[in-house]
Design a protein around this motif. Sequence first.
Motif, PDB file in Angstrom:
ATOM      1  N   LYS A   1       0.822  -1.206   0.000  1.00  0.00           N
ATOM      2  CA  LYS A   1       0.000   0.000   0.000  1.00  0.00           C
ATOM      3  C   LYS A   1       0.857   1.258   0.000  1.00  0.00           C
ATOM      4  O   LYS A   1       0.442   2.286  -0.485  1.00  0.00           O
ATOM      5  N   LYS A   2       2.046   1.167   0.560  1.00  0.00           N
ATOM      6  CA  LYS A   2       2.923   2.337   0.591  1.00  0.00           C
ATOM      7  C   LYS A   2       3.645   2.481  -0.749  1.00  0.00           C
ATOM      8  O   LYS A   2       3.781   1.507  -1.490  1.00  0.00           O
ATOM      9  N   PRO A   3       4.107   3.691  -1.051  1.00  0.00           N
ATOM     10  CA  PRO A   3       4.813   3.898  -2.329  1.00  0.00           C
ATOM     11  C   PRO A   3       6.091   3.059  -2.414  1.00  0.00           C
ATOM     12  O   PRO A   3       6.779   2.841  -1.427  1.00  0.00           O
TER      13      PRO A   3
ATOM     14  N   GLY B   1       5.807  11.798  -5.258  1.00  0.00           N
ATOM     15  CA  GLY B   1       7.094  12.311  -5.707  1.00  0.00           C
ATOM     16  C   GLY B   1       8.209  11.285  -5.693  1.00  0.00           C
ATOM     17  O   GLY B   1       7.996  10.099  -5.472  1.00  0.00           O
ATOM     18  N   TYR B   2       9.397  11.767  -5.927  1.00  0.00           N
ATOM     19  CA  TYR B   2      10.604  10.929  -5.916  1.00  0.00           C
ATOM     20  C   TYR B   2      10.900  10.483  -4.497  1.00  0.00           C
ATOM     21  O   TYR B   2      11.422   9.403  -4.264  1.00  0.00           O
ATOM     22  N   ILE B   3      10.529  11.305  -3.545  1.00  0.00           N
ATOM     23  CA  ILE B   3      10.779  11.016  -2.141  1.00  0.00           C
ATOM     24  C   ILE B   3       9.918   9.841  -1.674  1.00  0.00           C
ATOM     25  O   ILE B   3      10.304   9.073  -0.820  1.00  0.00           O
ATOM     26  N   GLY B   4       8.715   9.711  -2.264  1.00  0.00           N
ATOM     27  CA  GLY B   4       7.852   8.559  -2.017  1.00  0.00           C
ATOM     28  C   GLY B   4       7.180   8.497  -0.665  1.00  0.00           C
ATOM     29  O   GLY B   4       7.208   7.456  -0.017  1.00  0.00           O
ATOM     30  N   ILE B   5       6.548   9.587  -0.245  1.00  0.00           N
ATOM     31  CA  ILE B   5       5.848   9.603   1.036  1.00  0.00           C
ATOM     32  C   ILE B   5       4.376   9.930   0.797  1.00  0.00           C
ATOM     33  O   ILE B   5       4.051  10.877   0.093  1.00  0.00           O
ATOM     34  N   LEU B   6       3.500   9.146   1.433  1.00  0.00           N
ATOM     35  CA  LEU B   6       2.057   9.369   1.348  1.00  0.00           C
ATOM     36  C   LEU B   6       1.596  10.456   2.311  1.00  0.00           C
ATOM     37  O   LEU B   6       2.246  10.703   3.334  1.00  0.00           O
ATOM     38  N   ASP B   7       0.479  11.049   2.007  1.00  0.00           N
ATOM     39  CA  ASP B   7      -0.221  11.962   2.913  1.00  0.00           C
ATOM     40  C   ASP B   7       0.629  13.131   3.405  1.00  0.00           C
ATOM     41  O   ASP B   7       0.630  13.468   4.580  1.00  0.00           O
TER      42      ASP B   7
ATOM     43  N   LYS C   1       1.584  18.407  -0.902  1.00  0.00           N
ATOM     44  CA  LYS C   1       2.127  18.194  -2.246  1.00  0.00           C
ATOM     45  C   LYS C   1       3.294  19.136  -2.553  1.00  0.00           C
ATOM     46  O   LYS C   1       4.271  18.738  -3.192  1.00  0.00           O
ATOM     47  N   GLY C   2       3.220  20.391  -2.095  1.00  0.00           N
ATOM     48  CA  GLY C   2       4.318  21.327  -2.336  1.00  0.00           C
ATOM     49  C   GLY C   2       5.597  20.892  -1.645  1.00  0.00           C
ATOM     50  O   GLY C   2       6.685  20.967  -2.220  1.00  0.00           O
ATOM     51  N   LYS C   3       5.468  20.414  -0.415  1.00  0.00           N
ATOM     52  CA  LYS C   3       6.645  19.926   0.322  1.00  0.00           C
ATOM     53  C   LYS C   3       7.200  18.659  -0.335  1.00  0.00           C
ATOM     54  O   LYS C   3       8.406  18.494  -0.458  1.00  0.00           O
ATOM     55  N   THR C   4       6.296  17.784  -0.756  1.00  0.00           N
ATOM     56  CA  THR C   4       6.728  16.550  -1.415  1.00  0.00           C
ATOM     57  C   THR C   4       7.533  16.879  -2.663  1.00  0.00           C
ATOM     58  O   THR C   4       8.610  16.311  -2.882  1.00  0.00           O
ATOM     59  N   LYS C   5       7.021  17.814  -3.460  1.00  0.00           N
ATOM     60  CA  LYS C   5       7.723  18.178  -4.689  1.00  0.00           C
ATOM     61  C   LYS C   5       9.071  18.830  -4.371  1.00  0.00           C
ATOM     62  O   LYS C   5      10.083  18.529  -5.003  1.00  0.00           O
ATOM     63  N   GLY C   6       9.104  19.698  -3.377  1.00  0.00           N
ATOM     64  CA  GLY C   6      10.355  20.351  -2.998  1.00  0.00           C
ATOM     65  C   GLY C   6      11.413  19.360  -2.536  1.00  0.00           C
ATOM     66  O   GLY C   6      12.561  19.403  -2.995  1.00  0.00           O
ATOM     67  N   PHE C   7      11.032  18.449  -1.659  1.00  0.00           N
ATOM     68  CA  PHE C   7      11.980  17.452  -1.165  1.00  0.00           C
ATOM     69  C   PHE C   7      12.387  16.491  -2.282  1.00  0.00           C
ATOM     70  O   PHE C   7      13.526  16.044  -2.339  1.00  0.00           O
ATOM     71  N   SER C   8      11.434  16.184  -3.170  1.00  0.00           N
ATOM     72  CA  SER C   8      11.749  15.329  -4.315  1.00  0.00           C
ATOM     73  C   SER C   8      12.752  16.009  -5.235  1.00  0.00           C
ATOM     74  O   SER C   8      13.660  15.367  -5.764  1.00  0.00           O
ATOM     75  N   LEU C   9      12.602  17.312  -5.419  1.00  0.00           N
ATOM     76  CA  LEU C   9      13.564  18.059  -6.243  1.00  0.00           C
ATOM     77  C   LEU C   9      14.955  18.054  -5.612  1.00  0.00           C
ATOM     78  O   LEU C   9      15.955  17.922  -6.317  1.00  0.00           O
ATOM     79  N   TYR C  10      15.015  18.193  -4.294  1.00  0.00           N
ATOM     80  CA  TYR C  10      16.317  18.102  -3.618  1.00  0.00           C
ATOM     81  C   TYR C  10      16.967  16.760  -3.914  1.00  0.00           C
ATOM     82  O   TYR C  10      18.154  16.692  -4.263  1.00  0.00           O
TER      83      TYR C  10
ATOM     84  N   LEU D   1      11.169  15.279   6.130  1.00  0.00           N
ATOM     85  CA  LEU D   1       9.823  15.609   5.659  1.00  0.00           C
ATOM     86  C   LEU D   1       8.759  15.026   6.585  1.00  0.00           C
ATOM     87  O   LEU D   1       7.805  15.715   6.943  1.00  0.00           O
ATOM     88  N   ALA D   2       8.937  13.782   7.005  1.00  0.00           N
ATOM     89  CA  ALA D   2       7.971  13.158   7.922  1.00  0.00           C
ATOM     90  C   ALA D   2       7.933  13.906   9.262  1.00  0.00           C
ATOM     91  O   ALA D   2       6.864  14.131   9.828  1.00  0.00           O
ATOM     92  N   LYS D   3       9.116  14.294   9.752  1.00  0.00           N
ATOM     93  CA  LYS D   3       9.188  15.043  11.012  1.00  0.00           C
ATOM     94  C   LYS D   3       8.504  16.394  10.870  1.00  0.00           C
ATOM     95  O   LYS D   3       7.760  16.823  11.741  1.00  0.00           O
ATOM     96  N   TYR D   4       8.755  17.068   9.763  1.00  0.00           N
ATOM     97  CA  TYR D   4       8.142  18.370   9.500  1.00  0.00           C
ATOM     98  C   TYR D   4       6.617  18.249   9.486  1.00  0.00           C
ATOM     99  O   TYR D   4       5.912  19.088  10.045  1.00  0.00           O
ATOM    100  N   GLU D   5       6.112  17.212   8.862  1.00  0.00           N
ATOM    101  CA  GLU D   5       4.667  17.015   8.752  1.00  0.00           C
ATOM    102  C   GLU D   5       4.033  16.728  10.113  1.00  0.00           C
ATOM    103  O   GLU D   5       2.925  17.154  10.380  1.00  0.00           O
ATOM    104  N   THR D   6       4.727  15.974  10.984  1.00  0.00           N
ATOM    105  CA  THR D   6       4.158  15.670  12.297  1.00  0.00           C
ATOM    106  C   THR D   6       4.159  16.902  13.194  1.00  0.00           C
ATOM    107  O   THR D   6       3.338  17.007  14.093  1.00  0.00           O
ATOM    108  N   GLU D   7       5.065  17.843  12.950  1.00  0.00           N
ATOM    109  CA  GLU D   7       5.118  19.070  13.744  1.00  0.00           C
ATOM    110  C   GLU D   7       4.051  20.073  13.324  1.00  0.00           C
ATOM    111  O   GLU D   7       3.759  21.006  14.059  1.00  0.00           O
TER     112      GLU D   7
END
Length: 178
Positions: A54-56, A112-118, A121-130, A171-177
């Motif tokens: 189920k996960k990416p 994204g390339y980073i592969g994290i659910l939920d 989207k902007g953060k996912t794209k930014g981290f994926s670009l990094y 990214l996961a830590k940022y999202e939980t905060e």
Amino acid sequence: MKQFIINRFEFLPLSVFLVYALWNGEPSLDRWRIAFEISAVAALIHLVAILTQKKPVNRLILAVNFYLMLGGLAVVSKQWWFLEMYNYFRATSILFLMAVIGFITTYFTKTGYIGILDVDKGKTKGFSLYLLIITIICLVISHSFRENTFLAGIVPFIIVVNSQIYLKRTLAKYETEQ
């Protein structure tokens, strides 16, 4: 339990390839061919297993599996020019596939390339670009030192894998905060 088993065998197809091809020193052409055939089957089985999750899918593992399956397909279909290209570019070929998958997943998937659910989207794209930028830098380094296994293969892979781990955790830590 299934997830635990899948996670423990993420790099098994690549390990099978490297062990078979390199076990007794400098590999012969026949050992390379057989290594591609065996590892392509292992990569296909592994790909089927991870696509049922189920996960990416881990994008780096996806690239490695594609590399092995393309190599196996080239052997079976006797596309020696393709294997010569692999031989010329060496580890750079895998990093190239990582960059291609990174580009496609960054711009055309939710996770994204980073592969994290939920995640936003902007953060996912930014981290994926990094991660994509890091991959491309490692691709250039790998190509520049393609005759040196350590600098062309080991160092860039360590950098990309550890960057992915760090960026995912951040990214996961940022999202939980939030």
